[in-house]
Scaffold this motif. Structure first.
Motif, PDB file in Angstrom:
ATOM      1  N   GLU A  76      -1.071 -18.607  -8.806  1.00 56.26           N
ATOM      2  CA  GLU A  76      -1.445 -18.072 -10.122  1.00 56.26           C
ATOM      3  C   GLU A  76      -1.887 -19.179 -11.054  1.00 56.26           C
ATOM      4  O   GLU A  76      -1.437 -20.319 -10.955  1.00 56.26           O
ATOM      5  CB  GLU A  76      -0.310 -17.268 -10.747  1.00 56.26           C
ATOM      6  CG  GLU A  76       0.916 -18.040 -11.105  1.00 56.26           C
ATOM      7  CD  GLU A  76       2.001 -17.146 -11.707  1.00 56.26           C
ATOM      8  OE1 GLU A  76       1.715 -15.994 -12.057  1.00 56.26           O
ATOM      9  OE2 GLU A  76       3.137 -17.620 -11.826  1.00 56.26           O
TER      10      GLU A  76
ATOM     11  N   SER B  66      -1.871  -0.971 -10.516  1.00 55.05           N
ATOM     12  CA  SER B  66      -0.894  -1.987 -10.945  1.00 55.05           C
ATOM     13  C   SER B  66      -1.123  -3.265 -10.135  1.00 55.05           C
ATOM     14  O   SER B  66      -0.402  -3.555  -9.188  1.00 55.05           O
ATOM     15  CB  SER B  66       0.525  -1.468 -10.738  1.00 55.05           C
ATOM     16  OG  SER B  66       0.725  -0.312 -11.506  1.00 55.05           O
ATOM     17  N   GLY B  67      -2.134  -4.010 -10.514  1.00 55.42           N
ATOM     18  CA  GLY B  67      -2.503  -5.228  -9.797  1.00 55.42           C
ATOM     19  C   GLY B  67      -3.493  -4.931  -8.686  1.00 55.42           C
ATOM     20  O   GLY B  67      -3.594  -3.792  -8.202  1.00 55.42           O
TER      21      GLY B  67
ATOM     22  N   LYS C  53      -3.241  -5.885  -5.764  1.00 58.79           N
ATOM     23  CA  LYS C  53      -2.481  -5.586  -4.561  1.00 58.79           C
ATOM     24  C   LYS C  53      -2.360  -4.076  -4.355  1.00 58.79           C
ATOM     25  O   LYS C  53      -2.531  -3.578  -3.245  1.00 58.79           O
ATOM     26  CB  LYS C  53      -1.095  -6.203  -4.726  1.00 58.79           C
ATOM     27  CG  LYS C  53      -0.401  -6.538  -3.470  1.00 58.79           C
ATOM     28  CD  LYS C  53       0.862  -7.320  -3.802  1.00 58.79           C
ATOM     29  CE  LYS C  53       1.190  -8.280  -2.695  1.00 58.79           C
ATOM     30  NZ  LYS C  53       2.249  -9.221  -3.049  1.00 58.79           N
TER      31      LYS C  53
ATOM     32  N   GLY D 109      -9.677  -7.457 -10.346  1.00 57.95           N
ATOM     33  CA  GLY D 109      -8.552  -7.310 -11.254  1.00 57.95           C
ATOM     34  C   GLY D 109      -8.525  -8.413 -12.288  1.00 57.95           C
ATOM     35  O   GLY D 109      -9.368  -9.309 -12.281  1.00 57.95           O
TER      36      GLY D 109
ATOM     37  N   SER E  83      -5.856 -10.464 -12.841  1.00 55.55           N
ATOM     38  CA  SER E  83      -4.821 -11.483 -12.614  1.00 55.55           C
ATOM     39  C   SER E  83      -5.335 -12.920 -12.612  1.00 55.55           C
ATOM     40  O   SER E  83      -4.836 -13.764 -13.358  1.00 55.55           O
ATOM     41  CB  SER E  83      -4.121 -11.217 -11.279  1.00 55.55           C
ATOM     42  OG  SER E  83      -3.511  -9.949 -11.289  1.00 55.55           O
TER      43      SER E  83
ATOM     44  N   THR F 193      -1.591 -12.617 -14.403  1.00 51.91           N
ATOM     45  CA  THR F 193      -0.870 -12.180 -13.202  1.00 51.91           C
ATOM     46  C   THR F 193       0.298 -11.232 -13.514  1.00 51.91           C
ATOM     47  O   THR F 193       0.548 -10.290 -12.779  1.00 51.91           O
ATOM     48  CB  THR F 193      -0.327 -13.397 -12.411  1.00 51.91           C
ATOM     49  OG1 THR F 193       0.251 -14.305 -13.345  1.00 51.91           O
ATOM     50  CG2 THR F 193      -1.427 -14.097 -11.662  1.00 51.91           C
TER      51      THR F 193
ATOM     52  N   ARG G 251      -0.231  -7.075 -14.424  1.00 49.07           N
ATOM     53  CA  ARG G 251      -0.412  -6.138 -13.315  1.00 49.07           C
ATOM     54  C   ARG G 251      -1.568  -5.166 -13.558  1.00 49.07           C
ATOM     55  O   ARG G 251      -1.359  -3.942 -13.620  1.00 49.07           O
ATOM     56  CB  ARG G 251       0.895  -5.369 -13.000  1.00 49.07           C
ATOM     57  CG  ARG G 251       2.129  -6.208 -12.866  1.00 49.07           C
ATOM     58  CD  ARG G 251       1.997  -7.345 -11.879  1.00 49.07           C
ATOM     59  NE  ARG G 251       1.612  -6.930 -10.532  1.00 49.07           N
ATOM     60  CZ  ARG G 251       0.667  -7.557  -9.844  1.00 49.07           C
ATOM     61  NH1 ARG G 251      -0.025  -8.580 -10.342  1.00 49.07           N
ATOM     62  NH2 ARG G 251       0.395  -7.136  -8.641  1.00 49.07           N
TER      63      ARG G 251
ATOM     64  N   GLY H  85      -5.186  -4.242 -11.784  1.00 45.30           N
ATOM     65  CA  GLY H  85      -6.219  -4.379 -10.770  1.00 45.30           C
ATOM     66  C   GLY H  85      -7.112  -3.162 -10.863  1.00 45.30           C
ATOM     67  O   GLY H  85      -6.820  -2.230 -11.631  1.00 45.30           O
TER      68      GLY H  85
END
Ligand SMILES: Cc1ncc(COP(=O)(O)O)c(C=O)c1O
Length: 388
Positions: free
Chosen positions: A42, A100-101, A103, A233, A235, A241, A244, A246
């Motif tokens: 990050e 949420s991110g 990911k 995103g 982040s 980061t 959250r 994305g």
């Protein structure tokens, strides 16, 4: 107490081999040892002030309730505008979903696309979460190797050779974590042609798109829009980061399926963070000033760490993007886990062994840290090599 049986899905999850190094680093820190952390993925920068101010405004205006599952309309419009402006991709706001991110966006996409036994082609070294996510939703990761000697360039012929009747998705990550490799247009074109010829989906993770040095970032979605899901995103680019946020965009039926998954799991990304991300994407000048300042700093750090590691005899290719380098640590130890342990214990620098990235003999160092700390880390690793 009786043992509670866990699901076979969870039991199949591979525990991360980096955990040992991370816990050891924490242990050393707790004992007062000044460990230099080059393991985290990050930015070391704080979130820009204009973005934080927008979040504070959202809070004081009571924007603290559930939002639509796919995100507030204003943000989806801003994301569609960003894709048009920066990537040459055209989406209606309904073809965009906020998660949420990054990911979660990748996870939702894989969940939406894969049936049991479906294969996903993943260039290696890869981000650790890809194969685990693929397996978690019942799919099968298929690695396509790239080599440090070639700067981790992706060979479309190797991708072609990995395609089977069970292949469903090709997962691309350019600029890449951990390699920093940026795929040129002609490689992406060849992969897009393969996807079209074999009726495959392209899932492209472009989280590091703003961190590109001497190369051009090309969104593969411009080459095969009908079959590409683009992930991005806030982040990495905006040092957000912890917020959250994305997002994903692509063919409407896939995005609808991803929304259905999200509606039964996390509902929506944090409302306040969505308003903050809206500011990041719409206050274009302020955000661009932050991104270009960060990029200049990363470039200087990249140059310093690449030349430093090579001068120490640890072969390290110069990456075109992201904020990681992959160093050959075989002069320290043939096994990268043991090399990472020595670098931590004897040089007090935390790095990530390549084991989980499918990068044997190498460790990943993040240069999202200050120049003085990079210099100090190089000095310490140099000391370790001399003492061997
Ligand atoms: C390649 C890649 N994709 C996705 C992510 C996840 O991003 P986020 O923190 O937004 O979930 C990371 C974070 O390390 C990453 O390296």
């Amino acid at each position: 107490m009786s043992r509670i049986p866990l699901s076979s899905k969870v039991r199949a999850l591979k525990p991360s081999s980096t955990v040992a190094v991370t816990s050891r680093a924490l242990e050393l820190r707790r004992a007062g040892v000044d460990v230099i952390s080059m393991s985290v993925g990050e930015p070391d920068f704080d979130t820009p002030a204009h973005i934080k101010a927008a979040a504070a405004r959202a809070l004081s205006e009571g924007k603290t309730k559930y939002t639509p599952v796919n995100g507030i309309g204003e943000l989806r419009e801003a994301i569609a505008a960003k894709f048009e402006r920066e990537n040459g991709l055209t989406f209606t706001p309904d073809a965009v979903t906020v998660t949420s991110g990054g990911k979660q966006a990748i996870f939702n996409a894989l969940f939406a696309l894969l049936d049991a036994g479906d294969q996903v082609i993943i260039p290696a070294p890869y981000w650790v979460s890809y194969p685990e996510m693929v397996r978690f939703v019942g799919g099968e990761p298929v690695e396509v190797h790239t080599r440090a000697e070639d700067g981790f360039a992706l060979d479309p012929d190797a991708v072609a050779a990995a395609i089977t009747p069970r292949t469903r998705v090709i997962l691309l990550n350019s600029p890449g974590n951990p390699t920093g490799a940026v795929y040129p247009r002609e490689v992406l074109q060849a992969v897009a042609d393969l996807a079209r010829a074999h009726d495959l989906v392209l899932l492209t993770d472009e989280m590091y798109e703003h961190l590109v040095y001497d190369a051009e970032h090309v969104s593969v979605g411009t080459l095969a829009p009908e079959r590409t899901i683009t992930i991005n995103g806030a982040s990495k680019a905006y040092a957000m980061t912890g917020w959250r946020i994305g997002y994903a965009a692509g063919p409407a039926d896939v995005i609808r399926a991803m929304n259905a998954i999200q509606s039964q799991s996390t509902s929506n990304a944090s409302s306040v963070a969505q308003w903050a991300a809206l500011e990041a994407l719409t206050n274009v000048d302020a955000t661009a000033a932050f991104v270009s300042g960060a990029l200049a700093a990363y470039r200087e750090r990249r140059d310093r760490i690449v030349s430093g590691l090579n001068a120490l005899g640890l072969r390290t290719p110069t990456p075109d993007g992201a904020f990681y380098v992959m160093a050959d640590t075989t002069p320290i130890h043939a096994d990268e886990l043991e090399a990472a342990r020595r670098i931590l214990d004897d040089a007090r620098v935390a790095v990530v062994p390549g084991t989980d990235f499918a990068a044997p003999g190498m460790v990943r160092l993040s240069y999202a840290t200050s120049l003085p700390l990079i210099d100090e880390a190089l000095k310490r690793i140099g000391g370790l090599l001399q003492g061997q």
